[in-house]
Scaffold this active site. Sequence first.
Site, PDB file in Angstrom:
ATOM      1  CB  CYS A 182      -0.856  -0.003   1.259  1.00 35.15           C
ATOM      2  SG  CYS A 182      -1.777  -1.520   1.475  1.00 35.15           S
ATOM      3  NE  ARG A 193       4.026   2.010  -1.761  1.00 33.56           N
ATOM      4  CZ  ARG A 193       5.184   1.426  -1.416  1.00 33.56           C
ATOM      5  NH1 ARG A 193       6.264   1.684  -2.116  1.00 33.56           N
ATOM      6  NH2 ARG A 193       5.266   0.587  -0.416  1.00 33.56           N
ATOM      7  CD1 TRP A 234      -1.149  -5.365  -2.863  1.00 35.27           C
ATOM      8  CD2 TRP A 234      -1.836  -4.454  -4.764  1.00 35.27           C
ATOM      9  NE1 TRP A 234      -1.015  -6.302  -3.836  1.00 35.27           N
ATOM     10  CE2 TRP A 234      -1.425  -5.782  -5.019  1.00 35.27           C
ATOM     11  CE3 TRP A 234      -2.306  -3.694  -5.816  1.00 35.27           C
ATOM     12  CZ2 TRP A 234      -1.464  -6.340  -6.289  1.00 35.27           C
ATOM     13  CZ3 TRP A 234      -2.347  -4.246  -7.082  1.00 35.27           C
ATOM     14  CH2 TRP A 234      -1.936  -5.554  -7.308  1.00 35.27           C
ATOM     15  CG  ASN A 244       2.678  -0.775   3.007  1.00 38.57           C
ATOM     16  OD1 ASN A 244       2.056  -1.770   2.652  1.00 38.57           O
ATOM     17  ND2 ASN A 244       3.885  -0.466   2.531  1.00 38.57           N
ATOM     18  N   GLY A 245       1.573  -3.010   5.441  1.00 44.41           N
ATOM     19  CA  GLY A 245       2.284  -4.171   5.986  1.00 44.41           C
ATOM     20  C   GLY A 245       1.289  -5.254   6.371  1.00 44.41           C
ATOM     21  CD  GLU A 273       8.370 -17.577 -16.871  1.00 41.83           C
ATOM     22  OE1 GLU A 273       7.444 -18.152 -17.498  1.00 41.83           O
ATOM     23  OE2 GLU A 273       8.365 -16.365 -16.596  1.00 41.83           O
ATOM     24  CE  LYS A 312       8.817 -13.067 -17.781  1.00 34.27           C
ATOM     25  NZ  LYS A 312       7.814 -14.044 -17.804  1.00 34.27           N
ATOM     26  CD  GLU A 355       6.554 -11.976 -21.308  1.00 37.49           C
ATOM     27  OE1 GLU A 355       5.416 -11.531 -21.526  1.00 37.49           O
ATOM     28  OE2 GLU A 355       6.833 -12.609 -20.284  1.00 37.49           O
ATOM     29  CG  HIS A 365      13.049 -37.527 -29.868  1.00 36.13           C
ATOM     30  ND1 HIS A 365      13.194 -38.811 -30.316  1.00 36.13           N
ATOM     31  CD2 HIS A 365      13.396 -37.544 -28.560  1.00 36.13           C
ATOM     32  CE1 HIS A 365      13.566 -39.599 -29.336  1.00 36.13           C
ATOM     33  NE2 HIS A 365      13.695 -38.860 -28.236  1.00 36.13           N
ATOM     34  CE  LYS A 373       1.691  -7.867 -14.708  1.00 36.79           C
ATOM     35  NZ  LYS A 373       2.881  -8.755 -14.843  1.00 36.79           N
TER      36      LYS A 373
END
Length: 609
Positions: free
Chosen positions: A2, A27, A74, A100-101, A482, A486, A489, A505, A604
């Site tokens: 947050c 944030r 958040w 925040n936490g 992955e 990365k 993209e 193969h 996103k």
Amino acid sequence: MCGIVGYIGPDQAADVLLAGLRRLAYRGYDSAGITVVGDEALRTVKRAGKLDRLEAAVRETPLVGTIGIGHTRWATHGAPTETNAHPHSDCTGRISIVHNGIIENYQALKAELEAQGHVFTSDTDTEVLAHLIEREFKGDLAEAVRNALRLVEGSYAMAVVSQDAPGVLVVARQHSPLIIGHGPDAYYVASDVPALLHRTRRVTYLNDGDIARLTRDGVSLWGKDGSPRAPQIVTITWDVSAAEKGGYRHFMAKEMHEQPSALVDTLRGRLPASDQAAILSELEMTREELQKVGQVILIGCGTAYHACLVGEFALEELAGVPARAAMASELRYRDALITRDTLAVVISQSGETADTLAAMNRVKEMGARVLAITNVVGSSVDRAADKAIHTNAGPEIAVASTKAYTTQLSMLFMLALAFGEARGHLVPERARELRAAMRNLPEQAAQALAQEDVVNACASRFRGAHGALFLGRGANYPTALEGALKLKEVSYIHAQGYAAGEMKHGPIALVTPECPTVAVAVPGRVYDKMLSNMQEVRARGGPIIAVGVEGDHDLESYADAVIRVPRTEEVFSPLLAVLPLQLLAYACAVDRGLDVDQPRNLAKSVTVE
Ligand code: AGP
């Protein structure tokens, strides 16, 4: 993650607070609110949704006063509603707080306070702080905060005002960032530099355990041991854009380097220091229910699908439960064999991916119990699941997912541990070893991310490349996929992730000096096989970059370059092995001068089919 702000000075606080919150919107912003200390009372306005809804409400309800606090939320505990929005107050409404936490022991504290007659109005952990301060307040707000925080376990950056402490704003910090801004005739509080740069560049970074009292006459600061100390003032040279990225050039770089702290925040309270069983309270499944699960199907898209593949291996390895990963976009149209003893684990950073939601609804209709692993509290996936585990990674802004992926893996490892212990597949001693290895992962991730020089040197091998191969086996086959994703993209280089044993193969036909191969060769049951696969590539003139562990010097003779990560349990190695691949993709994209955070054609969150 947050954002909090505070102000004490000659100007109307509401305007200053809203300006600060606007600069912290990156944030996270599922709700927001401010409190202004008026002559007669505290006035609080808060709204769910984005900041413009709060600004409209404040315009309708002018808040007069020159001291105040504000918050953009958040959500981590409690849905993103107006009731759960900060600031929160005590029973009397004479204390107001933003935070925040994560208060790890908030349930126990809340029960104690309710038993003492305190009445709560929200589902948040934060509200506990307001009632603790109310109970401890004897006239000195800073003292009340200090006494209250002695009872609190967890992380906080907080600011509090009280009608009974006129002209005073108290702040405290533990594990969550908090700074004080020193203006010519005013003082500011913020979670991060962007919120106050337009007012002052002279700031004090608070340390863990610090408590400070701000008045118009100055700042009093006490350290962790309670002893007073003079605030150390530094001058910020960044511009606002750089400040939002924490001084990094791109959000992707910032988020890659946030992974150690994101892992700490995600594991916090779930992997206790003592040797207790792994705690996944969100799971709310009894030992018997875990034992009755006949199969686990893991569902996701893109990077989240790769996390599903890692989870599949971990569940089979640690829990002995049949598990399979499924691409959501495929599963949604298949007659999947879902039975009532199926547990569906749905993985989504955004919690809004259309294919994932569709697949989730399909398996729910077929009778599966659904557990979500998501980064967004209150998202569609979060709300539709029977249970949800939240990765506390904070907002992930860059399109390329990094910290969400590794925090998803950490929760999948915890899930596999919980299953393994409940089903007796893990003997207690082995479970203890695995938990000890998990505790090291955040620090090991930081070590793995400190390889940028080596990685940048490797990136030059991709200039002019006709394509790239990423090879992995066993636990790290998903890592190869992955790593390829990365690179594709963010750098637009065609890259193929492959199971190394499959090279002969067909894909080995792609090997040329213009096609670099990245091989994940960390210790494990298929290490020797990986070395053989690397030899196959090398024999055909393909340049090889290996990801290996510290101390493994055999690799030098199998690869043209070696990027090293710390050694960990084979089953956990995907979390560390992926980090150099993230750095490599980023380095290639920067080298090509591309828009790293917003690559072409991508979004996103893919909320359409
Ligand atoms: C990953 O870097 C991509 N941005 C993409 O594959 C992403 O992982 C996928 O769209 C799933 O998103 P979600 O986790 O928000 O559901």
